[in-house]
Design a protein around this motif. Structure first.
Motif, PDB file in Angstrom:
ATOM      1  N   ASP A   1      50.279  38.106  29.064  1.00  0.00           N
ATOM      2  CA  ASP A   1      50.919  38.883  28.001  1.00  0.00           C
ATOM      3  C   ASP A   1      51.422  40.221  28.508  1.00  0.00           C
ATOM      4  N   ALA A   2      51.573  40.390  29.813  1.00  0.00           N
ATOM      5  CA  ALA A   2      51.980  41.683  30.364  1.00  0.00           C
ATOM      6  C   ALA A   2      53.379  42.071  29.912  1.00  0.00           C
ATOM      7  N   ILE A   3      54.329  41.118  29.855  1.00  0.00           N
ATOM      8  CA  ILE A   3      55.715  41.443  29.485  1.00  0.00           C
ATOM      9  C   ILE A   3      55.764  41.886  28.025  1.00  0.00           C
ATOM     10  N   GLU A   4      55.040  41.189  27.148  1.00  0.00           N
ATOM     11  CA  GLU A   4      55.055  41.553  25.727  1.00  0.00           C
ATOM     12  C   GLU A   4      54.449  42.941  25.520  1.00  0.00           C
ATOM     13  N   ARG A   5      53.334  43.246  26.233  1.00  0.00           N
ATOM     14  CA  ARG A   5      52.724  44.573  26.113  1.00  0.00           C
ATOM     15  C   ARG A   5      53.633  45.656  26.681  1.00  0.00           C
ATOM     16  N   THR A   6      54.309  45.359  27.789  1.00  0.00           N
ATOM     17  CA  THR A   6      55.234  46.334  28.383  1.00  0.00           C
ATOM     18  C   THR A   6      56.397  46.623  27.443  1.00  0.00           C
ATOM     19  N   GLU A   7      56.932  45.586  26.809  1.00  0.00           N
ATOM     20  CA  GLU A   7      58.059  45.792  25.885  1.00  0.00           C
ATOM     21  C   GLU A   7      57.641  46.675  24.710  1.00  0.00           C
ATOM     22  N   LYS A   8      56.437  46.466  24.176  1.00  0.00           N
ATOM     23  CA  LYS A   8      55.954  47.294  23.066  1.00  0.00           C
ATOM     24  C   LYS A   8      55.829  48.753  23.480  1.00  0.00           C
ATOM     25  N   LYS A   9      55.248  48.982  24.660  1.00  0.00           N
ATOM     26  CA  LYS A   9      55.068  50.362  25.125  1.00  0.00           C
ATOM     27  C   LYS A   9      56.403  51.051  25.344  1.00  0.00           C
ATOM     28  N   LEU A  10      57.387  50.339  25.928  1.00  0.00           N
ATOM     29  CA  LEU A  10      58.702  50.940  26.157  1.00  0.00           C
ATOM     30  C   LEU A  10      59.394  51.264  24.840  1.00  0.00           C
ATOM     31  N   LYS A  11      59.305  50.348  23.854  1.00  0.00           N
ATOM     32  CA  LYS A  11      59.955  50.587  22.561  1.00  0.00           C
ATOM     33  C   LYS A  11      59.294  51.772  21.858  1.00  0.00           C
ATOM     34  N   GLN A  12      57.972  51.856  21.933  1.00  0.00           N
ATOM     35  CA  GLN A  12      57.270  52.973  21.311  1.00  0.00           C
ATOM     36  C   GLN A  12      57.656  54.297  21.965  1.00  0.00           C
ATOM     37  N   ALA A  13      57.761  54.291  23.310  1.00  0.00           N
ATOM     38  CA  ALA A  13      58.147  55.522  24.006  1.00  0.00           C
ATOM     39  C   ALA A  13      59.571  55.937  23.642  1.00  0.00           C
ATOM     40  N   LEU A  14      60.501  54.976  23.518  1.00  0.00           N
ATOM     41  CA  LEU A  14      61.878  55.300  23.146  1.00  0.00           C
ATOM     42  C   LEU A  14      61.948  55.885  21.744  1.00  0.00           C
ATOM     43  N   ASP A  15      61.186  55.295  20.810  1.00  0.00           N
ATOM     44  CA  ASP A  15      61.208  55.807  19.436  1.00  0.00           C
ATOM     45  C   ASP A  15      60.602  57.194  19.342  1.00  0.00           C
ATOM     46  N   GLN A  16      59.624  57.493  20.172  1.00  0.00           N
ATOM     47  CA  GLN A  16      59.028  58.828  20.146  1.00  0.00           C
ATOM     48  C   GLN A  16      59.967  59.883  20.710  1.00  0.00           C
ATOM     49  N   LEU A  17      60.891  59.453  21.593  1.00  0.00           N
ATOM     50  CA  LEU A  17      61.803  60.421  22.210  1.00  0.00           C
ATOM     51  C   LEU A  17      63.102  60.591  21.430  1.00  0.00           C
ATOM     52  N   PHE A  18      63.696  59.492  20.894  1.00  0.00           N
ATOM     53  CA  PHE A  18      65.006  59.632  20.255  1.00  0.00           C
ATOM     54  C   PHE A  18      65.245  58.490  19.267  1.00  0.00           C
ATOM     55  N   LYS A  19      65.808  58.841  18.107  1.00  0.00           N
ATOM     56  CA  LYS A  19      66.317  57.887  17.127  1.00  0.00           C
ATOM     57  C   LYS A  19      67.675  58.379  16.660  1.00  0.00           C
ATOM     58  N   LYS A  20      68.568  57.444  16.410  1.00  0.00           N
ATOM     59  CA  LYS A  20      69.941  57.825  16.106  1.00  0.00           C
ATOM     60  C   LYS A  20      70.022  58.691  14.856  1.00  0.00           C
ATOM     61  N   ASN A  21      69.355  58.308  13.799  1.00  0.00           N
ATOM     62  CA  ASN A  21      69.402  59.068  12.544  1.00  0.00           C
ATOM     63  C   ASN A  21      68.061  59.739  12.238  1.00  0.00           C
ATOM     64  N   GLY A  22      67.207  59.879  13.252  1.00  0.00           N
ATOM     65  CA  GLY A  22      65.895  60.453  13.010  1.00  0.00           C
ATOM     66  C   GLY A  22      65.896  61.971  13.129  1.00  0.00           C
ATOM     67  N   THR A  23      64.796  62.544  12.714  1.00  0.00           N
ATOM     68  CA  THR A  23      64.646  64.013  12.788  1.00  0.00           C
ATOM     69  C   THR A  23      63.389  64.419  13.554  1.00  0.00           C
ATOM     70  N   ASN A  24      62.343  63.595  13.537  1.00  0.00           N
ATOM     71  CA  ASN A  24      61.080  63.957  14.179  1.00  0.00           C
ATOM     72  C   ASN A  24      61.057  63.742  15.687  1.00  0.00           C
ATOM     73  N   PRO A  25      61.755  62.741  16.276  1.00  0.00           N
ATOM     74  CA  PRO A  25      61.699  62.564  17.733  1.00  0.00           C
ATOM     75  C   PRO A  25      62.094  63.822  18.494  1.00  0.00           C
ATOM     76  N   SER A  26      61.587  63.908  19.742  1.00  0.00           N
ATOM     77  CA  SER A  26      61.758  65.133  20.533  1.00  0.00           C
ATOM     78  C   SER A  26      63.214  65.430  20.807  1.00  0.00           C
ATOM     79  N   LEU A  27      63.974  64.424  21.246  1.00  0.00           N
ATOM     80  CA  LEU A  27      65.372  64.674  21.587  1.00  0.00           C
ATOM     81  C   LEU A  27      66.188  65.081  20.364  1.00  0.00           C
ATOM     82  N   ASN A  28      65.895  64.495  19.205  1.00  0.00           N
ATOM     83  CA  ASN A  28      66.625  64.877  17.985  1.00  0.00           C
ATOM     84  C   ASN A  28      66.388  66.353  17.660  1.00  0.00           C
ATOM     85  N   GLN A  29      65.150  66.792  17.737  1.00  0.00           N
ATOM     86  CA  GLN A  29      64.851  68.190  17.434  1.00  0.00           C
ATOM     87  C   GLN A  29      65.483  69.126  18.460  1.00  0.00           C
ATOM     88  N   GLN A  30      65.384  68.772  19.753  1.00  0.00           N
ATOM     89  CA  GLN A  30      65.953  69.627  20.785  1.00  0.00           C
ATOM     90  C   GLN A  30      67.474  69.681  20.679  1.00  0.00           C
TER      91      GLN A  30
END
Length: 951
Positions: free
Chosen positions: A154-183
């Motif tokens: 299950d390494a690929i499935e766990r890796t995909e989840k971690k990458l998606k979570q990291a991307l959402d924490q950094l930037f979302k197109k219409n988001g306001t809380n992610p780091s890149l959106n605020q910066q």
């Protein structure tokens, strides 16, 4: 690859176990828990891919045995033997059928080596890993199984989840809380403020344009300057290497004008001259040597007449050479007899020490290795240590029990001091009665203030009536009567109170009340003491339980040691007649006695052999030299020595002449051998140079040497020039004619002037740029703009770092999705087809296939009545889907890796029919499978079953 034989030297609790495997593709190891299934499974893993350090420490727990083992494997038409032991530092060693070592590189052509992690993910199945793969929620199970089909984990499935979570924490197109959106929002606001501040500065944009033009001018200067510097460097290098260029062109011109001499093989001129001179000298020496040989042969014929018989001389020579040997044999025989006497004395002493009647033949036939003696000594000492420790613990237990008796006695005394409920209630009632009497005695005292108040009111009433002149006789009489009645009642109550007070203050009742209070106080103290003793009693019982548990453990260990000692008594019955502490000493003495008996047998055999040799030796001298048989060996040797000396003198002269002749013949052969290669070498040299004599060779050699020197000079000059010139400049320099030195100097002067002119222009442009930047800096010197600009730069750098991190995650996530899509289009159909085949076999064709839905990104199964996604399936069917995908992945993706499957009861949740279908499927595959189960072998009669309970 197929494993035909497994031989375990020692692995955990498995010692000297051998398992012969049939040609079936499914091998089943059956046994209950703790029967050794885990040890066999880990041994197979150890032999194929090795184990980790912690695992080796877990199974390597018997230092008296060689850890590891061997396996016989068949690959195509070849058979190999694999070895892994601690003696080999746990490294794999391979031998072929002839017991020749096979290099691992050659062995990898048959079996590809894999690491432990890949082996566990692909070829190893167990029920825990199957259950772990189903811990996700049903809606994520499809993604998990897709990951399993790609990599077996299950390494690929766990890796995909971690990458998606990291991307959402950094930037979302219409988001306001992610780091890149605020910066980004902060940077946009700060950039807007900077633009507004710039607009307030007049002429700022014009100044920036002038600065850009100056910078552009400087960039053009750099381009022109680089070109001039390049040309100037080229001509300076050309001038510096002028002599080397000239040498190269001279050599090149010579090589073009002359043809290379035709020589098949070059030779050193000095060597050829040396060979020619030496060949002439050797020919003269060879002629003289042949004359000396003929003269020496005539002398040998004359000395051969004085030699005696060859057989007698050979015999005498042999005896003479072996004289010291036979003297030593005679002395050795005497020494052996002395040693036999000493051994006999030691044997008698050792038998007296043992104190048992033991037959010598029985002792010699005993199987008594030194390890058994040492092991029994360790067992007896361990048993004695345990017995001493147990006695100490029992003494401590007795001490604890005596302390417990004291606690029990104290508790009994405290219990006697305690009041029961009835006694306490009676005392409390008596105290309450005494307290109530005291209260009644005080009642009259409490009425006295009231009576005083009533008297005061009565007096006040008289005064008021008197003041209003309303003192009528009936009223006055009535008030006086009321007052007299109250006074009479108060006096009566006071007399009653005096009587009661006299009764309460009786000394006996006061002592009784004090006694009651003292009894209650002692009861409270006894309660506190009882609580303290209760805590001590709990500690005592805990210590007793711990000590008894420790004594029981020691008794169990003593029982085990006694069983092992009884095993020695069964093996060596004479120990039954020995007291218990002397087992090891008696066995050690028997071991020493056995060694002495074996040494005596060896000495007797040795003495008999020496006597037989001496007798044969004496008889041979009697036969050849005609000596009496009764004389000693010393006298026989003297006779032989006299006859041998007489013949030796005659033969020494003959040998000297023969050796001298051989020396002369050897010298002749050496001269002939030395002359032959010289002649052949000179002939080869003349043929290579296409000449007939030595003088022609010298002429041809000088021409070839000059041509070779010019070729070497051209190559060396080109290599030296290549260090300083680029490939383009080198081609230009070597292809064009040599530049005249005067013209070269003019080129250098011209480019020096151009460089100086460009430097002056650069200095002017730099001064202008510095002036413009100073003006710009002055315009930007306001604190607000500078501070805001600095903050903007810091925020932008932080944004760039975060954006770079986001980009790394983004690229990784896209590559992972791309890999999944590529896998789904290329290899997933084949894997799902193989998994569907396994699924049909397991479900007895109840389900048709396992497929993948591209839209919902989910796996689904096909039934005769329809299709279902995985979250609609029951737990049993889900187990079958997971195992089918694992097997399909391992079969399809790893066809090039010929390793067996190791399955640890992964089908435990299957019913008997489905389990049998899957086992039949594995038995029909080309790959060998090892299945470990607790199912008795009586239920597995269709397969080869190795019952570990029988071993």
């Amino acid at each position: 690859m197929k494993i035909n034989l497994v031989n375990i030297y020692q692995f955990g609790k498995l010692v000297n176990q051998t398992y012969e495997l049939s040609q079936d593709n499914l091998i089943i190891f059956s046994g209950n828990n703790e029967s050794g299934k885990t040890h066999v499974r880990y041994f197979l893993t150890y032999m194929l891919v090795g184990l980790k350090k912690q695992e080796l420490e877990r199974f390597n727990n018997q230092p008296n045995h060689i850890f590891g083992g061997e396996m016989l494997v068949q690959c195509d038409d070849r058979v190999f033997t694999l070895y892994r032991t601690d003696k080999l530092n746990h490294q794999l060693k391979v031998q072929d059928e002839q017991k020749h070592d096979v290099p691992l590189e050659e062995f990898k052509q048959y079996i590809q080596q894999v690491d432990r992690e890949l082996f566990d993910r692909i070829f190893h199945f167990d029920v825990l890993s199957i259950q772990k793969e189903q811990t996700d929620s049903p809606e994520h199970l499809g993604e998990l199984l897709l990951s399993l089909s790609m990599s077996g984990t299950d390494a690929i499935e766990r890796t995909e989840k971690k990458l998606k979570q990291a991307l959402d924490q950094l930037f979302k197109k219409n988001g306001t809380n992610p780091s890149l959106n605020q910066q980004l929002k902060t940077l946009e606001a700060m950039e807007k403020q900077l633009k507004e501040l710039k607009k307030t500065e007049t002429g700022y944009h014009t100044l920036e344009q002038d600065i850009k033009e100056s910078e552009s001018t400087i960039e053009h200067w750099h381009v022109d300057s680089d070109e001039v510097k390049k040309q100037l460097t080229f001509y300076q290098t050309y001038h510096q290497l002028y002599h080397k260029i000239e040498l190269y062109q001279l050599a090149d011109r010579y090589l073009k004008e002359h043809k290379k001499p035709e020589i098949k093989r070059e030779s050193n001129k000095a060597d050829v001259i040396t060979w020619a001179d030496r060949a002439r000298d050797i020919a003269q020496q060879l002629s003289y040597q042949q004359q000396q040989i003929e003269h020496k042969k005539e002398q040998i014929k004359a000395s051969q007449v004085r030699l005696g018989e060859t057989s007698l001389y050979e015999f005498l020579s042999t005896i003479h050479e072996q004289e010291s040997f036979w003297r030593k044999q005679d002395q050795t025989g005497l020494q052996v007899k002395g040693e036999l006497e000493q051994i006999a004395i030691k044997i008698q002493n050792e038998k007296r020490n043992i104190g048992l009647v033991l037959d010598d033949e029985e002792i010699l036939q005993l199987a008594l290795p030194k390890e058994n003696v040492e092991e029994l000594e360790v067992l007896v000492s361990s048993y004695k240590s345990l017995d001493d420790s147990k006695s100490s613990n029992q003494a401590e237990l007795q001490l604890l029990l005596s302390e417990g008796d004291g606690l029990s006695f104290e508790r009994h005394q405290v219990e006697e001091a305690l009041l029961n409920d009835y006694e306490r209630r009676d005392i409390e009632v008596a105290i309450e009665l005494l307290r109530d009497t005291n209260k009644r005695s005080m009642t009259s005292k409490s009425l006295l203030p009231g009576f005083s108040v009533a008297s005061g009111l009565l007096i006040i009433s008289f005064i008021i009536l008197y003041s209003i002149n309303n003192l009528q006789p009936p009223i006055i009489i009535g008030l006086v009567l009321v007052y007299m009645i109250g006074l009479f009642g108060l006096v009566h109550l006071k007399q009653q109170s005096i009587k009661l007070n006299k009764k309460k203050l009786t000394l006996e009742e006061e002592n009784q009340l004090q006694h009651y209070y003292h009894v209650l106080t002692e009861d409270e103290t006894a309660k506190e003491k009882r609580e303290e003793l209760t805590r001590d009693w709990m500690i005592f019982t805990r210590d007793v339980a711990v000590k008894e548990k420790e004594i029981n453990k020691q008794k169990d260990k003593q029982k085990q040691l006694a069983g092992k000692i009884n095993r020695f008594k069964d093996q060596y019955p004479f120990l039954s007649y020995v007291a218990e502490p002397g087992y090891s000493k008696v066995l050690a003495s028997v071991y020493q006695l056995k060694g002495l008996l074996e040494e005596r047998v060896t000495l007797l055999s040795r003495l008999q052999s020496i006597e037989d040799k001496l007798q044969q030796f004496k008889q041979s001298i009697v036969d050849y030299c005609d000596t009496p048989e009764q004389i000693s060996i010393e006298e026989m040797l003297k006779v032989v020595r006299e006859q041998f000396n007489e013949l030796t003198h005659n033969r020494e002269r003959h040998v000297e002449l023969t050796q001298e002749l051989h020396r002369l013949e050897d010298e002749e052969q050496q001269l002939d051998a030395a002359l032959l290669p010289l002649t052949e070498t000179l002939a080869d040299v003349y043929q290579a140079y296409q000449v007939d004599d030595f003088e022609s060779f010298i002429s041809q050699h000088e021409a070839a040497t000059h041509y070779k020197d010019m070729t070497q000079q051209k190559s060396e000059m080109k290599q030296k020039l290549a260090i300083y010139f680029s490939p383009t400049e080198l081609t230009r320099t070597l292809s064009e004619p040599l530049i005249n030195e005067r013209l070269l100097k003019e080129y250098l002067d011209d480019y020096h002037n151009k460089r100086q002119q460009l430097d002056d222009e650069h200095m002017t442009a730099m001064e202008q740029l510095v002036t413009l930047k100073a003006k710009k800096q002055q315009m930007e010197s306001s604190t607000g703009y500078r501070d805001l600009s600095y903050q903007f730069q810091m925020k932008r750098e932080a944004f760039n770092r975060t954006a770079k991190e986001w980009l790394i995650y983004k690229i990784s996530y896209e590559q992972l999705l791309k890999t999944k899509r590529l896998f789904q289009t290329s290899m997933l159909p084949g894997i799902l087809a193989k998994a569907s085949e396994v699924f049909r076999v397991v479900t007895n064709n109840r389900y048709q296939s396992i497929d993948y839905d591209q839209d919902s990104k989910q796996l689904f199964v096909t039934h005769r009545q329809g299709t279902w996604f995985l979250y609609d399936l029951s737990q049993g069917t889900l187990d079958q889907v997971v195992i089918a995908i694992r097997l399909g992945t391992a079969i399809v993706l790893n066809q090039s890796i010929h390793l067996p499957f190791i399955i640890d009861d992964s089908f435990v949740h299957f019913d008997q029919q489905r389990k049998k279908c899957l086992l039949n499927y594995l038995n029909q595959q080309d790959r060998q499978s090892f299945y470990f189960t607790t199912t008795p072998k009586e239920y597995l009669t269709d397969y080869q079953v190795i019952d570990l309970e029988d071993n």
